[in-house]
Design an enzyme around this catalytic site. Sequence first.
Site, short mmCIF file in Angstrom:
data_model
loop_
_atom_site.label_atom_id
_atom_site.label_comp_id
_atom_site.label_asym_id
_atom_site.label_seq_id
_atom_site.Cartn_x
_atom_site.Cartn_y
_atom_site.Cartn_z
N GLU A 1 6.68 -7.04 6.99
CA GLU A 1 7.23 -5.76 6.51
C GLU A 1 8.74 -5.80 6.59
O GLU A 1 9.30 -6.30 7.57
CB GLU A 1 6.79 -4.58 7.40
CG GLU A 1 5.40 -4.07 7.23
CD GLU A 1 5.18 -2.85 8.14
OE1 GLU A 1 6.12 -2.04 8.34
OE2 GLU A 1 4.06 -2.72 8.67
N GLU B 1 4.60 7.68 0.20
CA GLU B 1 3.36 8.20 0.79
C GLU B 1 3.64 9.56 1.42
O GLU B 1 4.29 9.67 2.45
CB GLU B 1 2.82 7.21 1.83
CG GLU B 1 2.46 5.85 1.23
CD GLU B 1 2.11 4.81 2.28
OE1 GLU B 1 1.06 4.96 2.94
OE2 GLU B 1 2.90 3.86 2.44
#
Length: 347
Positions: free
Chosen positions: A264, A318
């Site tokens: 990530e 999100e």
Amino acid sequence: MMRGQVVHLPLFLILTLILTFSAAYHIGVNYGTVSNNLPPPHQVVNFIKTKTNINHVKIFDANPGILTAFSGITGISLTVTIPNSDIVSLSKLPNARSWLSDNLLPFLPATSIRYIAVGNEVIATSDRTLIGHLLPAMEALTLALHLANVTGILVSTPHSLGILSGSSEPPSSGKFRRGYEKAIFAPILDFHNRTKSPFMVNPYPYFGFGPETLNYALFNSNDIVVVDTVTKLNYTNMFDAQLDAVYSAMKRIGYGDVDIVVAETGWPSAGEPNQTGVGLDFAATYNRNLIKHVNSGKGTPLMPNRVFETCIFALFNENLKPSISEQNFGLFKPDFTPVYDVGIMKN
């Protein structure tokens, strides 16, 4: 073009094409689903395949809908994640075999799975029970794969940079947190060395910059910002310094040859009111420069000429994440509109 006509492409165009197609190999994306407005998985997969150069996707569970959507899709591999809450159970071989049978075997080999990530940033939880069962779960899942005659899937676990001690500057001084080197990381790295699986890390210069180091964090400085007084090596970006600190910690306990994968990294395009260094331009600059840097093949000062598989966080914004910045790490809006352009679209 007339049939039989020979076309001689200019060298610069050939190099551009090579870089364009090779770029897809190294850059993946994290496909998170903490949202109530995302399109269904089959639409997401079709978008990734037909519209982008992404060829690796990391998901944060073993969602059967997503695994089904990737079935029969060539050229895109997956990292499937096991929740932290399942780690203790999966440290026992019978449970690991059951999990594999229930969650992955039905989708193989039609769905291309490259890695199983056991938990996420487990060391950062400081939960001794979880930490103590992390390596046994990785070992059990690896054995379960072998017993099921599954090849080509490697087991790992992503770490935050909190695994390093506070004295990881300059990068050559990087070391694991006191008490963790021999008890935790030597056995984990020995596992990676034996199984040829990568050590996964989540470096986020976004969490490490100050007002005076913003350009350093964004790969936006051509100037030398940090000079490692021990190695005499120069650093122009924080990403390299973070990776080299991890590498130094690994090498310090004898495992400098284990591959590193960036599970990530990213930068939010919006944040809290008056939050500095956050916005569309900053996010676009970081991720665009990240992709360029990773695919340059130059590596880092301590790891020259190495290319690190890198997964950008994240595919979508999100809307159910707890803060504005966390909601806005996405490269795309739920309707597939790019939040900004980083050069991963086809054509």
